[in-house]
Scaffold this motif. Sequence first.
Motif, PDB file in Angstrom:
ATOM      1  N   PRO A   1      -5.665   2.199  -2.900  1.00  0.00           N
ATOM      2  CA  PRO A   1      -4.612   1.108  -3.363  1.00  0.00           C
ATOM      3  C   PRO A   1      -5.511  -0.217  -3.887  1.00  0.00           C
ATOM      4  O   PRO A   1      -5.231  -0.691  -4.889  1.00  0.00           O
ATOM      5  CB  PRO A   1      -4.141   0.525  -2.040  1.00  0.00           C
ATOM      6  CG  PRO A   1      -4.968   1.181  -0.730  1.00  0.00           C
ATOM      7  CD  PRO A   1      -5.439   2.663  -1.415  1.00  0.00           C
TER       8      PRO A   1
ATOM      9  N   VAL B   1      -2.030  -6.578  -2.867  1.00  0.00           N
ATOM     10  CA  VAL B   1      -1.710  -5.424  -1.868  1.00  0.00           C
ATOM     11  C   VAL B   1      -1.402  -5.840  -0.350  1.00  0.00           C
ATOM     12  O   VAL B   1      -2.438  -6.293   0.148  1.00  0.00           O
ATOM     13  CB  VAL B   1      -2.946  -4.286  -2.173  1.00  0.00           C
ATOM     14  CG1 VAL B   1      -2.176  -3.053  -1.349  1.00  0.00           C
ATOM     15  CG2 VAL B   1      -3.223  -4.010  -3.577  1.00  0.00           C
TER      16      VAL B   1
ATOM     17  N   ASP C   1       0.877  -1.171  -0.058  1.00  0.00           N
ATOM     18  CA  ASP C   1       0.033  -0.036  -0.065  1.00  0.00           C
ATOM     19  C   ASP C   1       0.756   1.091  -0.067  1.00  0.00           C
ATOM     20  O   ASP C   1       0.506   2.153  -0.459  1.00  0.00           O
ATOM     21  CB  ASP C   1      -1.005  -0.051   1.146  1.00  0.00           C
ATOM     22  CG  ASP C   1      -0.352  -0.168   2.551  1.00  0.00           C
ATOM     23  OD1 ASP C   1       0.889  -0.514   2.710  1.00  0.00           O
ATOM     24  OD2 ASP C   1      -1.191  -0.009   3.437  1.00  0.00           O
TER      25      ASP C   1
END
Length: 318
Positions: free
Chosen positions: A194, A211, A182
């Motif tokens: 994100p 992520v 992130d």
Amino acid sequence: MSDVQPRILVVGEALVDVVPGPDGAPRDHPGGSPANVALALGRLGRDVRLVTLLGDDARGAAVRAWLEAGGVEVLASPTGSGRTSSAAVTLDDSGAATYDFDLDWDLRAVPDVPCDVVHVGSIATVLEPGADTVLTTFRAHRGRALLSLDPNARPAITPDRTGPAARVEELVALADVVKVSDEDLAWLQPGAGPVATAARWAAAGPGLVVVTRGGAGAIAVRPDGTTLEVPGVPVAVADTVGAGDTFSGVLLDALVALGAHGPGAGDALRALTDRDLLDVVTTAAVGAAINVSRPGADPPTRAELSAALGTDREAGRE
């Protein structure tokens, strides 16, 4: 584990992280994001080669020995300066690391070695003149191998985000799997959430975008917009050096174990179930947690990872 292992090629920087020790005195730890990924795969028993640059000095010899002890075949060209690249590490009160680099990345060519997986990332993908060689290699293996990308943004090296952001977008469109933090996304795509960026990336080509969010866990995004959330793994943090790289290495190991490698890698990745991907990302998070519990980049062995997962399964069984 099958007798014939998928062959993994990692292309990128290897260097020495200069990390404060418990007494505050600096200590050399071999590292570099792609080198750490290669080490993670080697310690898990994978057939892995690292294409990099190393100086003809004591630090270069130490980095090579560290990688080879972890099962990595090192294909290193000499640096132009003769020195091995380094990164001075500063740790905050939580153990989070920031870096000040002295880096040489003038990679001219990548050996034409057979491979079923290609991983690139970090400084090697955006710092010229070597970045163009990395892109050419990545592009040449599209459709022939699983293509893995970890952007690992380094604003200290490339303070102007315009060029790096554009290059990352180009690599994302070629990749099959992308792992990104992130924090990286906040720098590469400021103002965009994100998960929204991950969803846009997944729709542009990759079969999986993951992520990572430090102690908060990770979110996996599929091309159809499906999001899968994995919680963080509680751990006492020594420092965060190599955490994301270990995550990437363990993630690749787990995907390869499920058949995502070679010419059919993209289709195999997209055919995995949500349950498969939750298991894969959970395994990667556990691997990263083991790494952060120890100083420097120190990924787990297969035995350590299996013990932490509470299973004796061989993740390489196909």
